[in-house]
Design a protein around this motif. Structure first.
Motif: not given
Length: 386
Positions: A15-40
Motif C-alpha cells: 500500500l505504500s508509494m514512492p515519494p515521486s508518485q506521492f508528490a504528483r498525487l498530493q503535491p501540497h501535502a507532500y511539500l507540507r510534510a517536508h516543511l513540518s519538522p517532527p519537533s520544534s
C-alpha cells in the motif's frame, strides 16, 4: 494455513508509494510534510533539500556571444538565462522632437562653475533614456524550456510580464548612465585667433572666447535580448542577473561625428572601446509564501469572516521560501521580490513589491531584506569571478 509461497498465489501489492508518485498525487501535502519538522528543534527542510532561506547554486559566464557588444549566461539551479546586448546608433536628426525638446542649456549648461548634483543628473538620465527608449529589453521563452511551450505559439503572458519587469527595474535603478550613450561633437570656433594665426599655435578656450557649444549628434540604443533556455522556477532572478552581467560586460566602440561626411564613424580598434559605468549593483531576490492550509484561498471567498477567524485561531502555518523552484511556484500564490544594493557596507532597498496575498507582513519583509543582503554578497562574488 498455507502461505502464498506454497500455494503459488502472488503476494498482495504494497500500500505504500514512492515519494515521486506521492508528490504528483498530493503535491501540497507532500511539500507540507517536508516543511513540518517532527519537533520544534529541527528546522524546516524543503522537498528539494534546501532550507527555507537558502538559494540555489548560481553560476555566471560572460562573453559567450561573439556577435554582441556584451553577453552573459546565468544559471540558478536548473533555470538558465542567456542575455546579449546589441548597440545601434540613433542619430538626433532622426528624432522628430529633438530640436524642440532639447534646449542648449540642457546639453551644455552655461554656468560651468556650478556642477550638477547626482540627483539632478539621475533625473536627467532617467528622463532622456525613457523618452528616447534607449534601453529596449526583450525576453523570450525558448521552445521546450518548460512544459506547455509548444513551437509556433505566440509570446506568452509570462514573457511579456518579465520583459516589462526588467524594463521597469532598469528605469527605477537608473543603472545605465545617459552620458555613456551620448556621442558629442564640439564645433570648431572659426572666430578664434587659432584660425587667424595658425603659425603661433595659441591655445584658446572656446567657452571664454564665445565659441559654439558642443552638441549631441547621436545616441547608442541598447537592445537587451534575454532568452530563457530552461525554466525551473524563479525566471525573473535569473533574467535580471543575466542583464546585470551582460551590461557589465558591454563595451561600446569609440564613435565620433565626421563633419566632412556628416555621419557617425566608429573605430575598429577594440582597445579604444569603453565599458559602461553602471550605477551600483542592484540584485533581485524573489520569494514565495507557502500556506499550510490548502483551502485558504477559496475559504476566504466563500466564508465572509474566514479571515477574522483565521487571525483569532492563529493556527495558520506559512513558510516563506527563497528562490522557489517550479514545483514550489505551482503551489503558491503570494510572491515577494526585494531588490537591494550596498554602498559602504550599508544595505540600500532599491525596490520592494509583494502581490498575490496578505500573509507576508512587515516583520517578514524586514527578514527578507536581511536575506536579500546576504544574497547580494554571494551574487556579487559570482559576478566578479566571471
Amino acid at each position: 494455513m498455507a502461505s502464498s509461497a506454497t500455494t503459488g498465489n502472488p503476494m498482495p501489492p504494497s500500500l505504500s508509494m514512492p515519494p515521486s508518485q506521492f508528490a504528483r498525487l498530493q503535491p501540497h501535502a507532500y511539500l507540507r510534510a517536508h516543511l513540518s519538522p517532527p519537533s520544534s528543534d529541527q528546522p524546516s527542510v524543503r522537498a528539494n533539500g534546501r532550507a527555507t532561506s537558502q538559494f540555489r547554486v548560481t553560476s555566471v559566464n560572460t562573453g559567450s556571444l561573439t556577435h554582441a557588444n556584451g553577453s552573459a549566461v546565468v544559471r540558478i539551479g536548473d533555470t538558465t538565462a542567456v542575455c546579449g546586448v546589441r548597440a545601434e546608433l540613433l542619430h538626433t536628426s532622426d528624432i522628430s522632437s529633438w530640436g524642440v525638446s532639447q534646449a542648449p542649456s540642457k546639453q551644455n549648461p552655461t554656468n560651468t562653475n556650478e556642477a550638477k548634483d547626482s540627483k539632478s543628473e539621475d533625473e536627467d538620465d532617467q528622463g532622456q533614456i525613457q523618452d528616447l527608449n534607449l534601453l529596449v529589453p526583450n525576453l523570450s521563452l525558448s521552445t521546450g524550456c518548460a512544459p506547455g511551450l509548444t513551437p509556433g505559439a505566440p509570446p506568452s503572458a509570462l514573457a511579456q510580464s518579465l520583459s516589462h519587469q526588467i524594463l521597469s527595474l532598469l528605469h527605477t535603478t537608473n543603472l545605465v548612465r545617459a552620458d555613456d550613450l551620448r556621442i558629442w561633437y564640439q564645433p570648431p570656433n572659426f572666430d578664434s585667433e587659432e584660425f587667424h594665426n595658425p603659425g603661433e599655435g595659441m591655445e584658446v578656450d572656446t567657452e571664454q572666447s564665445g565659441g559654439p557649444e558642443r552638441e549631441i549628434k547621436a545616441f547608442w540604443v541598447l537592445y537587451i535580448d534575454i532568452m530563457i533556455l530552461s525554466m525551473a522556477g524563479n525566471a525573473f532572478d535569473a533574467a535580471w542577473a543575466s542583464v546585470l552581467a551582460a551590461l557589465r560586460d558591454t563595451k561600446l566602440p569609440n564613435a565620433w561625428w565626421d563633419d566632412d561626411n556628416e555621419t557617425i564613424l566608429c573605430s575598429d580598434d577594440f582597445a579604444e572601446a569603453h565599458r559602461l559605468t553602471l550605477r551600483g549593483l542592484p540584485i533581485a531576490s524573489s520569494f514565495c509564501c507557502f500556506e499550510g492550509d490548502a483551502a485558504a484561498g477559496w475559504r476566504a471567498n466563500v466564508i465572509p469572516d474566514a479571515e477574522e477567524q483565521k487571525k483569532k485561531k492563529g493556527s495558520q502555518q506559512k513558510w516563506i521560501l527563497a528562490d522557489p523552484d517550479g514545483y514550489e511556484e505551482g503551489l503558491t500564490q503570494e510572491r515577494a521580490c526585494v531588490v537591494v544594493d550596498k554602498e559602504n557596507g550599508k544595505t540600500i532597498i532599491v525596490k520592494m513589491e509583494k502581490h498575490g496575498g496578505w500573509n507576508v507582513d512587515s516583520d517578514d519583509l524586514r527578514k527578507l531584506v536581511d536575506v536579500s543582503s546576504q544574497r547580494w554578497d554571494d551574487l556579487k562574488q559570482a559576478l566578479e569571478q566571471c
